[in-house]
Scaffold this motif. Structure first.
Motif, mmCIF file in Angstrom:
data_model
loop_
_atom_site.group_PDB
_atom_site.id
_atom_site.type_symbol
_atom_site.label_atom_id
_atom_site.label_comp_id
_atom_site.label_asym_id
_atom_site.label_seq_id
_atom_site.Cartn_x
_atom_site.Cartn_y
_atom_site.Cartn_z
ATOM 1 N N ASP A 15 0.815 -1.213 0.000
ATOM 2 C CA ASP A 15 0.000 0.000 0.000
ATOM 3 C C ASP A 15 0.854 1.270 0.000
ATOM 4 O O ASP A 15 0.369 2.348 -0.381
ATOM 5 C CB ASP A 15 -0.929 0.017 1.219
ATOM 6 C CG ASP A 15 -1.826 -1.202 1.292
ATOM 7 O OD1 ASP A 15 -1.278 -2.310 1.460
ATOM 8 O OD2 ASP A 15 -3.054 -1.056 1.182
ATOM 9 N N GLN A 16 2.124 1.168 0.412
ATOM 10 C CA GLN A 16 3.011 2.336 0.424
ATOM 11 C C GLN A 16 3.216 2.922 -0.971
ATOM 12 O O GLN A 16 3.620 4.082 -1.106
ATOM 13 C CB GLN A 16 4.386 1.952 0.998
ATOM 14 C CG GLN A 16 4.382 1.422 2.404
ATOM 15 C CD GLN A 16 4.247 2.519 3.455
ATOM 16 O OE1 GLN A 16 3.994 3.681 3.140
ATOM 17 N NE2 GLN A 16 4.428 2.164 4.708
ATOM 18 N N TYR A 17 2.903 2.150 -1.998
ATOM 19 C CA TYR A 17 3.237 2.563 -3.355
ATOM 20 C C TYR A 17 2.016 3.007 -4.159
ATOM 21 O O TYR A 17 2.138 3.293 -5.356
ATOM 22 C CB TYR A 17 3.993 1.428 -4.058
ATOM 23 C CG TYR A 17 5.122 0.945 -3.185
ATOM 24 C CD1 TYR A 17 6.264 1.711 -3.015
ATOM 25 C CD2 TYR A 17 4.996 -0.230 -2.433
ATOM 26 C CE1 TYR A 17 7.271 1.312 -2.145
ATOM 27 C CE2 TYR A 17 5.993 -0.629 -1.572
ATOM 28 C CZ TYR A 17 7.122 0.149 -1.424
ATOM 29 O OH TYR A 17 8.106 -0.242 -0.554
ATOM 30 N N VAL A 18 0.879 3.082 -3.490
ATOM 31 C CA VAL A 18 -0.342 3.563 -4.160
ATOM 32 C C VAL A 18 -0.082 4.953 -4.724
ATOM 33 O O VAL A 18 0.492 5.823 -4.064
ATOM 34 C CB VAL A 18 -1.531 3.604 -3.165
ATOM 35 C CG1 VAL A 18 -2.724 4.305 -3.791
ATOM 36 C CG2 VAL A 18 -1.907 2.191 -2.731
ATOM 37 N N GLY A 19 -0.474 5.151 -5.965
ATOM 38 C CA GLY A 19 -0.294 6.437 -6.615
ATOM 39 C C GLY A 19 1.043 6.591 -7.312
ATOM 40 O O GLY A 19 1.254 7.582 -8.021
#
Length: 210
Positions: A104-108
């Motif tokens: 989720d740290q890499y969303v976007g």
């Protein structure tokens, strides 16, 4: 592990970590040069002090094209990386203090044009290495290189890591020589980006070598 003290080896030009850093930075420069013109995205897992990325972007002709996210669990180390980015005028580099193993740290920021996974594969189990490689298509655009590292102590797992990459639609672009004493690899993703699966946990650090 005192990770702040561990990073001190980078200040010794003769250390193995310092030599490995030079190779990683060279491969990142090559990757940047190979990217098409226009905006591009870099994600760095377990980024530490951010030297892999920051020292390359500092004087690179494409620095203005890059939006990067560096994820580092240690808040003090992450804060130092953020300060270094600001000092270099790299406002488009985001340093996030958090668990790089959480996808989720890499969303976007995905699919990314370049992915760095340095200092990870020597600190996690073989099963987690396989699982991380299997999940990397969630982070990579088609054609994105993944720059990774692993020590070459016995048992030397680098050949097996290459096989795991190559069984997942990654083609080998570079591998350091065994005589270097460390492993730096670059594998280019040739498949189709996969949807990011929220909640995926890639790895757990353990008592291994970097």
């Amino acid at each position: 592990m005192d990770w702040s003290a561990w990073h001190d080896e980078y200040d010794d030009p003769g250390s193995e970590l310092s030599q490995r850093l030079k190779v990683v930075q060279t491969q990142l420069r090559i990757a940047l040069e190979d990217c098409a013109a226009g905006p591009l995205r870099i994600v760095s897992l377990c980024a530490g002090q951010g030297r892999d990325v920051l020292e390359v972007l500092a004087d690179h002709p494409r620095r203005g094209d890059v939006h990067a996210r560096l994820v580092e669990l240690d808040a003090e180390i992450a804060d130092g990386a953020a300060s270094a980015a600001r000092a270099l005028g790299l406002d488009q580099v985001e340093v996030r203090a958090g668990d790089a193993a959480l996808i989720d740290q890499y969303v976007g920021m995905v699919p990314a044009d370049i992915v760095l996974a340095c200092g990870i594969f020597g600190n996690i189990s073989d099963e987690d290495i396989q699982g991380t490689i299997a999940a990397l298509p969630q982070l990579c655009r088609s054609g994105a290189p993944v720059i990774w590292t692993r020590h070459r102590d016995d048992p030397d797992l680098v050949p097996q890591i290459c096989s795991w990459f190559e069984s997942r639609d990654f083609e080998r672009r570079y591998l350091s020589e065994p005589a270097a004493g460390f492993g730096v690899g670059v594998h280019r993703y040739t498949g189709t980006p996969e949807p990011l699966v929220p909640g995926t946990h890639l790895f757990t650090f353990g008592r291994y070598e970097s």
